[in-house]
Motif scaffolding. Structure first.
Motif, PDB file in Angstrom:
ATOM      1  N   ALA A  73       0.829  -1.206   0.000  1.00  0.00           N
ATOM      2  CA  ALA A  73       0.000   0.000   0.000  1.00  0.00           C
ATOM      3  C   ALA A  73       0.866   1.260   0.000  1.00  0.00           C
ATOM      4  N   GLU A  74       1.994   1.195   0.705  1.00  0.00           N
ATOM      5  CA  GLU A  74       2.888   2.354   0.789  1.00  0.00           C
ATOM      6  C   GLU A  74       3.674   2.558  -0.491  1.00  0.00           C
ATOM      7  N   ASP A  75       4.150   1.460  -1.086  1.00  0.00           N
ATOM      8  CA  ASP A  75       4.980   1.528  -2.291  1.00  0.00           C
ATOM      9  C   ASP A  75       4.538   0.459  -3.296  1.00  0.00           C
ATOM     10  N   PRO A  76       3.407   0.644  -3.969  1.00  0.00           N
ATOM     11  CA  PRO A  76       2.952  -0.380  -4.913  1.00  0.00           C
ATOM     12  C   PRO A  76       3.911  -0.518  -6.089  1.00  0.00           C
ATOM     13  N   ASP A  77       3.931  -1.713  -6.653  1.00  0.00           N
ATOM     14  CA  ASP A  77       4.757  -1.951  -7.834  1.00  0.00           C
ATOM     15  C   ASP A  77       4.294  -1.095  -9.014  1.00  0.00           C
ATOM     16  N   VAL A  78       5.249  -0.639  -9.781  1.00  0.00           N
ATOM     17  CA  VAL A  78       4.939  -0.038 -11.077  1.00  0.00           C
ATOM     18  C   VAL A  78       4.712  -1.183 -12.064  1.00  0.00           C
ATOM     19  N   PRO A  79       3.550  -1.255 -12.712  1.00  0.00           N
ATOM     20  CA  PRO A  79       3.336  -2.341 -13.684  1.00  0.00           C
ATOM     21  C   PRO A  79       4.391  -2.286 -14.791  1.00  0.00           C
ATOM     22  N   ILE A  80       4.953  -3.439 -15.110  1.00  0.00           N
ATOM     23  CA  ILE A  80       5.988  -3.487 -16.144  1.00  0.00           C
ATOM     24  C   ILE A  80       5.371  -3.351 -17.525  1.00  0.00           C
ATOM     25  N   ALA A  81       4.283  -4.049 -17.767  1.00  0.00           N
ATOM     26  CA  ALA A  81       3.555  -3.960 -19.038  1.00  0.00           C
ATOM     27  C   ALA A  81       2.193  -4.606 -18.837  1.00  0.00           C
ATOM     28  N   ALA A  82       1.288  -4.336 -19.754  1.00  0.00           N
ATOM     29  CA  ALA A  82      -0.085  -4.833 -19.609  1.00  0.00           C
ATOM     30  C   ALA A  82      -0.149  -6.352 -19.570  1.00  0.00           C
ATOM     31  N   ASP A  83       0.760  -7.020 -20.270  1.00  0.00           N
ATOM     32  CA  ASP A  83       0.706  -8.480 -20.322  1.00  0.00           C
ATOM     33  C   ASP A  83       1.736  -9.145 -19.403  1.00  0.00           C
ATOM     34  N   VAL A  84       2.237  -8.416 -18.406  1.00  0.00           N
ATOM     35  CA  VAL A  84       3.070  -9.019 -17.363  1.00  0.00           C
ATOM     36  C   VAL A  84       2.179  -9.269 -16.150  1.00  0.00           C
ATOM     37  N   ALA A  85       2.030 -10.530 -15.776  1.00  0.00           N
ATOM     38  CA  ALA A  85       1.152 -10.902 -14.669  1.00  0.00           C
ATOM     39  C   ALA A  85       1.746 -10.430 -13.343  1.00  0.00           C
ATOM     40  N   TYR A  86       0.873 -10.153 -12.405  1.00  0.00           N
ATOM     41  CA  TYR A  86       1.284  -9.737 -11.053  1.00  0.00           C
ATOM     42  C   TYR A  86       0.639 -10.673 -10.046  1.00  0.00           C
ATOM     43  N   ARG A  87       1.444 -11.224  -9.127  1.00  0.00           N
ATOM     44  CA  ARG A  87       0.931 -12.074  -8.064  1.00  0.00           C
ATOM     45  C   ARG A  87       1.496 -11.591  -6.736  1.00  0.00           C
ATOM     46  N   HIS A  88       0.618 -11.405  -5.766  1.00  0.00           N
ATOM     47  CA  HIS A  88       1.029 -11.002  -4.424  1.00  0.00           C
ATOM     48  C   HIS A  88       0.978 -12.230  -3.521  1.00  0.00           C
ATOM     49  N   VAL A  89       2.132 -12.622  -3.002  1.00  0.00           N
ATOM     50  CA  VAL A  89       2.230 -13.741  -2.060  1.00  0.00           C
ATOM     51  C   VAL A  89       3.087 -13.284  -0.890  1.00  0.00           C
ATOM     52  N   THR A  90       2.475 -12.986   0.245  1.00  0.00           N
ATOM     53  CA  THR A  90       3.233 -12.541   1.407  1.00  0.00           C
ATOM     54  C   THR A  90       3.963 -13.728   2.041  1.00  0.00           C
ATOM     55  N   LEU A  91       5.286 -13.688   2.007  1.00  0.00           N
ATOM     56  CA  LEU A  91       6.058 -14.749   2.673  1.00  0.00           C
ATOM     57  C   LEU A  91       6.270 -14.444   4.147  1.00  0.00           C
ATOM     58  N   LEU A  92       6.334 -13.175   4.492  1.00  0.00           N
ATOM     59  CA  LEU A  92       6.396 -12.771   5.897  1.00  0.00           C
ATOM     60  C   LEU A  92       5.998 -11.305   5.979  1.00  0.00           C
ATOM     61  N   ASP A  93       5.048 -11.016   6.850  1.00  0.00           N
ATOM     62  CA  ASP A  93       4.635  -9.636   7.070  1.00  0.00           C
ATOM     63  C   ASP A  93       5.663  -8.972   7.985  1.00  0.00           C
ATOM     64  N   LEU A  94       6.195  -7.838   7.564  1.00  0.00           N
ATOM     65  CA  LEU A  94       7.246  -7.190   8.344  1.00  0.00           C
ATOM     66  C   LEU A  94       6.764  -6.713   9.706  1.00  0.00           C
ATOM     67  N   ASN A  95       5.471  -6.466   9.859  1.00  0.00           N
ATOM     68  CA  ASN A  95       4.959  -6.099  11.179  1.00  0.00           C
ATOM     69  C   ASN A  95       5.194  -7.222  12.187  1.00  0.00           C
ATOM     70  N   ILE A  96       4.978  -8.461  11.727  1.00  0.00           N
ATOM     71  CA  ILE A  96       5.215  -9.624  12.586  1.00  0.00           C
ATOM     72  C   ILE A  96       6.705  -9.766  12.886  1.00  0.00           C
ATOM     73  N   ALA A  97       7.521  -9.617  11.840  1.00  0.00           N
ATOM     74  CA  ALA A  97       8.963  -9.754  12.010  1.00  0.00           C
ATOM     75  C   ALA A  97       9.506  -8.684  12.953  1.00  0.00           C
ATOM     76  N   ASP A  98       9.047  -7.443  12.779  1.00  0.00           N
ATOM     77  CA  ASP A  98       9.538  -6.358  13.630  1.00  0.00           C
ATOM     78  C   ASP A  98       9.130  -6.572  15.085  1.00  0.00           C
ATOM     79  N   ALA A  99       7.926  -7.082  15.296  1.00  0.00           N
ATOM     80  CA  ALA A  99       7.472  -7.339  16.667  1.00  0.00           C
ATOM     81  C   ALA A  99       8.366  -8.382  17.338  1.00  0.00           C
ATOM     82  N   ARG A 100       8.744  -9.409  16.587  1.00  0.00           N
ATOM     83  CA  ARG A 100       9.623 -10.437  17.156  1.00  0.00           C
ATOM     84  C   ARG A 100      11.007  -9.879  17.456  1.00  0.00           C
TER      85      ARG A 100
END
Length: 249
Positions: A73-100
């Motif tokens: 939300a703070e820094d969204p990706d710039v789309p590379i091109a209309a036919d480049v697919a985008y997939r969001h897969v959170t491997l680790l939320d930094l809020n959780i990591a920072d809390a630890r």
């Protein structure tokens, strides 16, 4: 912009300091990882039009964003091109990591690699989704995957892919270690590293960090393949993933 037809180790992008091809690594069976198939990167939120054209010409047809929702939300990706697919897969939320990390900072114990990277590896469902996104992409096309600095979440995924391809331990670690020097190209990073305190070792891409993480995967799962199998990746999917990774003989 430099020619996208060349094989680049660090890609010539001014808005990304840590965008690198996984091609050119020797494998244990005498082969080599393929060029223009996988690019690991820091955030691509500020790409110029010229850089977008470069990445498209380089072959990128899939952008896998490993960040948390707030980062995006703070820094969204710039789309590379209309036919480049985008997939969001959170491997680790930094809020959780920072809390630890904050909890650890209240003790006398220095954070260890597996305090952070072990948590990333616990996300079996996330890694399965990453593999599924990769396999949506034609084998001859390029997949770009990234987090914020292209170091932690991106680094663990890069290690697993290289190891699956047959790249040895030392090269997997070296691929991770390069991140520190690349990120020092960013003026703010050197200042953050200087004041990192107990996080300095993790933040600085210390080779021991990835060495411990690599060894954990080998001890617990036997191999990168064993880890991905535990994530739910099938034998057929594993074979297809290797086809994406390896150069033709």
């Amino acid at each position: 912009m430099k020619s996208y037809e060349m094989n680049w180790q660090r890609l010539p992008l001014t808005t990304c300091a840590n965008a690198r091809d996984l091609g050119g690594y020797p494998t244990k069976d005498g082969g080599q990882t393929a060029w223009h198939r996988f690019v690991r990167s820091d955030r691509i939120s500020y790409l110029t039009d010229e850089e977008r054209a470069f990445l498209y010409g380089y072959g990128v047809r899939m952008d896998i964003d490993l960040r948390g929702s707030e980062e995006i939300a703070e820094d969204p990706d710039v789309p590379i091109a209309a036919d480049v697919a985008y997939r969001h897969v959170t491997l680790l939320d930094l809020n959780i990591a920072d809390a630890r990390m904050d909890l650890l900072s209240q003790t006398d114990r220095e954070p260890q690699a597996l305090d952070f990277y072990g948590t990333i590896l616990e996300n079996h469902a996330g890694f399965l989704k990453v593999v599924e996104a990769i396999l949506e992409t034609p084998p001859e096309a390029c997949v770009l995957f990234h987090c914020t600095e292209g170091k932690d979440r991106t680094g663990v995924l890069a290690m697993l892919l290289l190891s699956l391809a047959g790249v040895d331990r030392l090269d997997c670690i070296a691929n991770y270690e390069v991140t520190r020097e690349n990120l020092l190209r960013k003026p703010y990073y050197a200042e953050q590293l200087e004041h990192a305190g107990i996080r300095r070792k993790l933040m600085g891409s210390d080779p021991e960090t990835m060495g411990v993480t690599y060894d954990f995967v080998m001890q617990e799962y036997g191999s990168a393949e064993g880890y991905l199998r535990a994530c739910g990746v099938s034998a057929d999917e594993m074979a297809e993933l290797r086809r994406h990774l390896l150069a033709e003989a």
